[in-house]
Design an enzyme around this catalytic site. Structure first.
Site, PDB file in Angstrom:
ATOM      1  N   HIS A   1      12.964 -38.094 -11.014  1.00 29.84           N
ATOM      2  CA  HIS A   1      12.432 -38.589  -9.765  1.00 29.84           C
ATOM      3  C   HIS A   1      10.909 -37.925  -9.729  1.00 29.84           C
ATOM      4  O   HIS A   1      10.380 -37.757  -8.415  1.00 29.84           O
ATOM      5  CB  HIS A   1      13.203 -37.849  -8.630  1.00 29.84           C
ATOM      6  CG  HIS A   1      14.514 -38.272  -8.367  1.00 29.84           C
ATOM      7  ND1 HIS A   1      14.618 -39.723  -7.698  1.00 29.84           N
ATOM      8  CD2 HIS A   1      15.722 -37.911  -8.646  1.00 29.84           C
ATOM      9  CE1 HIS A   1      15.902 -40.139  -7.901  1.00 29.84           C
ATOM     10  NE2 HIS A   1      16.527 -39.240  -8.220  1.00 29.84           N
TER      11      HIS A   1
ATOM     12  N   LYS B   1       4.808  -4.802  -5.045  1.00 32.91           N
ATOM     13  CA  LYS B   1       6.388  -4.624  -5.087  1.00 32.91           C
ATOM     14  C   LYS B   1       6.817  -4.824  -3.736  1.00 32.91           C
ATOM     15  O   LYS B   1       7.846  -5.427  -3.704  1.00 32.91           O
ATOM     16  CB  LYS B   1       6.588  -3.145  -5.498  1.00 32.91           C
ATOM     17  CG  LYS B   1       8.088  -2.859  -5.897  1.00 32.91           C
ATOM     18  CD  LYS B   1       8.594  -4.006  -6.796  1.00 32.91           C
ATOM     19  CE  LYS B   1      10.111  -3.636  -7.235  1.00 32.91           C
ATOM     20  NZ  LYS B   1      10.737  -4.343  -8.241  1.00 32.91           N
TER      21      LYS B   1
ATOM     22  N   LYS C   1       9.704 -15.433 -12.975  1.00 36.14           N
ATOM     23  CA  LYS C   1       9.299 -14.258 -13.725  1.00 36.14           C
ATOM     24  C   LYS C   1       8.408 -14.679 -14.474  1.00 36.14           C
ATOM     25  O   LYS C   1       7.392 -13.938 -14.866  1.00 36.14           O
ATOM     26  CB  LYS C   1      10.736 -14.023 -14.354  1.00 36.14           C
ATOM     27  CG  LYS C   1      11.640 -13.188 -13.647  1.00 36.14           C
ATOM     28  CD  LYS C   1      11.305 -11.783 -13.286  1.00 36.14           C
ATOM     29  CE  LYS C   1      11.812 -11.396 -12.017  1.00 36.14           C
ATOM     30  NZ  LYS C   1      11.295 -12.054 -10.855  1.00 36.14           N
TER      31      LYS C   1
ATOM     32  N   TRP D   1      -3.815  -2.166  -1.076  1.00 41.73           N
ATOM     33  CA  TRP D   1      -3.715  -3.778  -1.306  1.00 41.73           C
ATOM     34  C   TRP D   1      -4.511  -4.526  -0.457  1.00 41.73           C
ATOM     35  O   TRP D   1      -3.963  -4.645   0.728  1.00 41.73           O
ATOM     36  CB  TRP D   1      -2.166  -4.143  -1.838  1.00 41.73           C
ATOM     37  CG  TRP D   1      -1.852  -5.485  -2.258  1.00 41.73           C
ATOM     38  CD1 TRP D   1      -1.816  -5.680  -3.540  1.00 41.73           C
ATOM     39  CD2 TRP D   1      -1.413  -6.637  -1.546  1.00 41.73           C
ATOM     40  NE1 TRP D   1      -1.533  -6.892  -3.940  1.00 41.73           N
ATOM     41  CE2 TRP D   1      -1.279  -7.480  -2.653  1.00 41.73           C
ATOM     42  CE3 TRP D   1      -1.351  -6.845  -0.251  1.00 41.73           C
ATOM     43  CZ2 TRP D   1      -0.986  -9.015  -2.245  1.00 41.73           C
ATOM     44  CZ3 TRP D   1      -0.773  -8.338   0.062  1.00 41.73           C
ATOM     45  CH2 TRP D   1      -0.718  -9.032  -0.861  1.00 41.73           C
TER      46      TRP D   1
ATOM     47  N   ARG E   1       4.109  -0.248  -6.674  1.00 39.45           N
ATOM     48  CA  ARG E   1       3.994  -1.228  -5.398  1.00 39.45           C
ATOM     49  C   ARG E   1       2.777  -2.047  -5.539  1.00 39.45           C
ATOM     50  O   ARG E   1       2.720  -3.022  -4.556  1.00 39.45           O
ATOM     51  CB  ARG E   1       3.992  -0.206  -4.250  1.00 39.45           C
ATOM     52  CG  ARG E   1       5.084   0.684  -3.869  1.00 39.45           C
ATOM     53  CD  ARG E   1       4.725   1.624  -2.628  1.00 39.45           C
ATOM     54  NE  ARG E   1       4.654   0.966  -1.412  1.00 39.45           N
ATOM     55  CZ  ARG E   1       5.573   1.074  -0.699  1.00 39.45           C
ATOM     56  NH1 ARG E   1       6.770   1.615  -1.028  1.00 39.45           N
ATOM     57  NH2 ARG E   1       5.559   0.440   0.483  1.00 39.45           N
TER      58      ARG E   1
ATOM     59  N   CYS F   1       0.730  -1.151  -0.110  1.00 37.84           N
ATOM     60  CA  CYS F   1      -0.026   0.135   0.045  1.00 37.84           C
ATOM     61  C   CYS F   1       0.796   1.195  -0.031  1.00 37.84           C
ATOM     62  O   CYS F   1       1.976   1.211   0.505  1.00 37.84           O
ATOM     63  CB  CYS F   1      -0.829   0.092   1.182  1.00 37.84           C
ATOM     64  SG  CYS F   1      -1.792  -1.483   1.486  1.00 37.84           S
TER      65      CYS F   1
ATOM     66  N   GLU G   1       4.933 -14.925 -12.823  1.00 36.99           N
ATOM     67  CA  GLU G   1       4.597 -13.591 -12.133  1.00 36.99           C
ATOM     68  C   GLU G   1       3.843 -12.773 -12.983  1.00 36.99           C
ATOM     69  O   GLU G   1       2.611 -12.284 -12.835  1.00 36.99           O
ATOM     70  CB  GLU G   1       5.817 -12.920 -11.650  1.00 36.99           C
ATOM     71  CG  GLU G   1       6.436 -13.297 -10.362  1.00 36.99           C
ATOM     72  CD  GLU G   1       7.446 -12.178  -9.917  1.00 36.99           C
ATOM     73  OE1 GLU G   1       7.248 -11.597  -8.714  1.00 36.99           O
ATOM     74  OE2 GLU G   1       8.262 -12.104 -10.960  1.00 36.99           O
TER      75      GLU G   1
ATOM     76  N   GLU H   1      14.677 -18.540 -10.463  1.00 36.37           N
ATOM     77  CA  GLU H   1      13.864 -17.076 -10.941  1.00 36.37           C
ATOM     78  C   GLU H   1      13.426 -17.040 -12.171  1.00 36.37           C
ATOM     79  O   GLU H   1      12.684 -16.255 -12.413  1.00 36.37           O
ATOM     80  CB  GLU H   1      15.372 -16.240 -10.879  1.00 36.37           C
ATOM     81  CG  GLU H   1      15.238 -14.783 -11.089  1.00 36.37           C
ATOM     82  CD  GLU H   1      14.276 -14.164 -10.189  1.00 36.37           C
ATOM     83  OE1 GLU H   1      13.968 -13.130 -10.554  1.00 36.37           O
ATOM     84  OE2 GLU H   1      13.854 -14.621  -8.738  1.00 36.37           O
TER      85      GLU H   1
ATOM     86  N   ASN I   1      -0.830   1.354   6.279  1.00 31.14           N
ATOM     87  CA  ASN I   1      -0.238   0.185   5.827  1.00 31.14           C
ATOM     88  C   ASN I   1      -0.188  -0.547   6.896  1.00 31.14           C
ATOM     89  O   ASN I   1       0.281  -0.236   7.838  1.00 31.14           O
ATOM     90  CB  ASN I   1       0.948   0.901   5.019  1.00 31.14           C
ATOM     91  CG  ASN I   1       0.948   1.557   3.904  1.00 31.14           C
ATOM     92  OD1 ASN I   1      -0.372   1.743   3.476  1.00 31.14           O
ATOM     93  ND2 ASN I   1       1.831   2.178   3.238  1.00 31.14           N
ATOM     94  N   GLY I   2      -0.271  -1.843   6.532  1.00 31.39           N
ATOM     95  CA  GLY I   2       0.276  -2.721   7.559  1.00 31.39           C
ATOM     96  C   GLY I   2      -0.821  -3.803   7.805  1.00 31.39           C
ATOM     97  O   GLY I   2      -2.033  -3.769   7.290  1.00 31.39           O
TER      98      GLY I   2
END
Length: 607
Positions: free
Chosen positions: A504, A602, A485, A74, A27, A2, A488, A481, A98-99
């Site tokens: 396996h 973000k 990407k 958010w 963000r 946020c 995402e 990574e 925020n939080g």
């Protein structure tokens, strides 16, 4: 996550509040809103969706004023909607937050018993009613906020206004970032400096438990005990145009192409005469490195992948045990800490909630010291660490991290080489590692020149629903990574495996509809990886191989892209770049929101 902006001025500041929110869009958020103290009351507008929707609503309503607070939300408690959007209001009082407030249910029940009516499902609304409750008892806004935050359990950064005190904004922080900005005839609050860069370059980074009161001509800070305190004023090194897309269609593409310069900046002033300057880590670095017997790396997401690469480097070069762990897991177990263990956190923002909480927990355990690899000099993680190595990536706006990851790898390589030197690494191997870093910006630029070829490869992924990424050694985390990407930003399900694990289980998934991406450096595991890829090819899997130029010519199966020759330090960075470009082009072709993928934020400043 946020975003918060608050301003007290002598001019109309509505557009600056909204512009501040726009600067924080990277963000991640699902709604936006603003409250202005107007006349003898407050006026609020809120919109589900983007800041541009809030801007359109402001033009419709003509809302303006000299003092206000604004927010991008958010969702954590309550679905994304206008009624759950911030700011929240209680009579003449309004708050943005925020939080997460962990005891919100208990507070809600108490406040409802007092007669307060709730109109949202959020935890934040309890703060508005709690501050209003204390004001009704005769407290001024500052005292009411101080009393209210003393009752909150959890993490918060808040900004509060009240029509009882026009021109005043009160902020507080605990476990979530909040900064104050200093101007001429106006003062500011924000959760991130980027919201205020067009207005000021002078900032105060509030400390845990601080409460701040701003008016257009004054700024006063109080610590958690309510005592007036002075905090250092810092000049930001970021520029307002650093968050502009320029000629690029997306921030992510811009940031991918900024990597040669970001890597060069991360190396600048840290290597001289063919050696790394140990003091870049801190004045006690030489002694602490000599005493380090093991390393414990803590991080989240992309930063965790960087830590996994560093684990290989540290053990191979320095010969000391190293573990890398997800911060949210570390917080809820009791690790055995060896004598002489260095605790290393990695975070792009320096405010990642789980990583910061892990850092605080580390002080209860017998670690040798704490070290931070971070991109924000004034962040909480940096301030609470004895050794620090900044990444110098500059602002990264795209939610999917690119240049932050590559510069983290470079910083971690500097650390690994210095730790290894302190423990007697062969001078020739040390010099070769340093030389690889010096050549890295130019090699990354070479990889970026392959963009048209990678764009063509991306066409094969557009209609796929799944993809498999393979790597070995340091390139297993690189594959992780790459898979992250792709999932995402393109929303294609992608997983990464150490290539030796194929037999396996994952091999059962391989067929002509499952593209298999492999990163293939010329290292000790090359022949093993070739055998793994033969297993894929024999089962009709479609291979997409990013290979060192020394081995690419020998590949006769699948689609092969040739990368510059690289050693053990440079190869993971070089191999990462084409995977970023692949994910980017697949996402563009699928029409997804590249810079702000759904459901993601973000800077993750809540648990």
């Amino acid at each position: 996550m946020c975003g918060i902006v608050g301003i007290s001025a002598q001019r109309n500041i509505i557009q600056h509040l909204i512009a501040g929110l726009a600067a924080l869009e990277y963000r991640g958020y699902d709604s936006a809103g603003v409250v202005m103290v107007a006349g003898d009351g407050i006026a609020r507008i809120r919109a589900k969706g983007k800041v541009r929707d809030l801007q359109a609503l402001q033009r419709e309503t003509g809302l303006d004023g000299h003092c206000g607070i604004a927010h991008t939300r958010w969702a954590t408690h309550g679905v994304p909607s206008e009624h759950n959007a911030h700011p929240h209001v209680s009579g003449p009082t309004s708050v943005v937050h925020n939080g997460i407030i962990e005891n919100h249910a208990v507070l809600r029940a108490r406040l409802q018993a007092e007669g307060f009516e709730f109109t949202s499902e959020t935890d934040t609304e309890v703060i508005a009613h709690l501050v209003e409750s204390h004001q009704r008892q005769g407290k001024d806004l500052l005292a009411a906020v101080q009393a209210a935050v003393a009752e909150l359990h959890g993490a918060y950064a808040i900004a509060v206004v009240s029509a009882r005190e026009p021109g005043v904004v009160v902020g507080a922080r605990y476990g979530a970032p909040l900064i104050a900005g200093l101007g001429e005839g106006e003062q500011y609050l924000a959760s991130d400096v980027h919201a205020l860069l067009p207005l000021t370059r002078r900032f105060i980074y509030l400390e845990e438990g601080d409460v701040v009161k701003i008016g257009h001509d004054a700024l006063d800070i109080f610590d958690a005990e309510g005592r007036p305190v002075r905090r250092e004023i810092r000049e930001s090194h970021f520029s307002a145009d650093a968050v502009d897309r320029g000629e690029y269609p997306h921030y992510m593409l811009k940031e991918i192409h900024e990597q040669p310069q970001a890597i060069a900046d991360t190396l600048e002033g840290r290597i001289a005469g063919g050696r790394i300057l140990t003091q870049i880590l801190g004045v006690e670095a030489e002694r602490l490195l000599a005493e380090t017997q093991s390393v414990h790396i803590i991080a989240c997401g992309t930063s965790y992948h960087a830590g996994l690469v560093a684990r290989y480097w540290i053990e191979q070069l320095a010969g000391v045990p190293c573990t890398a762990e997800i911060a949210s897991e570390y917080r809820y177990r009791n690790p055995v800490v060896r004598e002489g263990t260095l605790f290393l956190t990695i975070s792009q923002s320096g405010e990642t909630a789980d990583t910061l909480a892990a850092l605080k927990l580390s002080r209860q355990r017998p670690y040798l010291c704490r070290m931070a690899v971070c991109n924000v000099p004034e962040s909480s993680i940096v301030r609470e660490s004895e050794l620090v190595l900044m990444t110098r990536a500059g602002p990264e706006i795209g939610v999917a991290s690119t240049k932050a990851f590559s510069t983290q790898l470079v910083a971690l390589a500097l650390f690994a080489l210095e730790l290894a030197r302190a423990r007697g690494l062969d001078p020739a191997r040390y010099s070769d590692g340093v030389r690889q870093l010096e050549l890295l910006p130019g090699q990354v630029a070479q990889v970026l020149a392959l963009d048209p070829q990678i764009r063509r490869l991306a066409e094969a992924f557009v209609q796929k629903q799944h993809a498999l990424f393979l790597g070995r050694g340091t390139h297993w985390p690189v594959a992780m990574e790459g898979a992250l990407k792709l999932k995402e930003i393109s929303y294609i399900h992608a997983e990464a495996y150490a290539a030796g694990e194929l037999k396996h289980g994952p091999l059962a998934l391989v067929d002509a509809d499952m593209p298999v991406v492999a990163v293939m450096p010329n290292d000790a595991l090359l022949d093993k990886l070739k055998s793994n890829l033969e297993e894929v090819s024999a089962r009709g899997g479609q291979l997409y191989v990013f290979a060192d130029e020394d081995v690419a010519t020998g590949m006769d199966k699948g689609h092969v892209l040739t990368l510059p020759r690289a050693g053990e330090i440079a190869a993971p960075v070089i191999s990462t770049v084409p995977l970023q470009l692949l994910a980017y082009h697949v996402a563009v072709l699928r029409g997804t929101d590249v810079d702000q993928p759904r459901n993601l934020a973000k800077s993750v400043t809540v648990e």
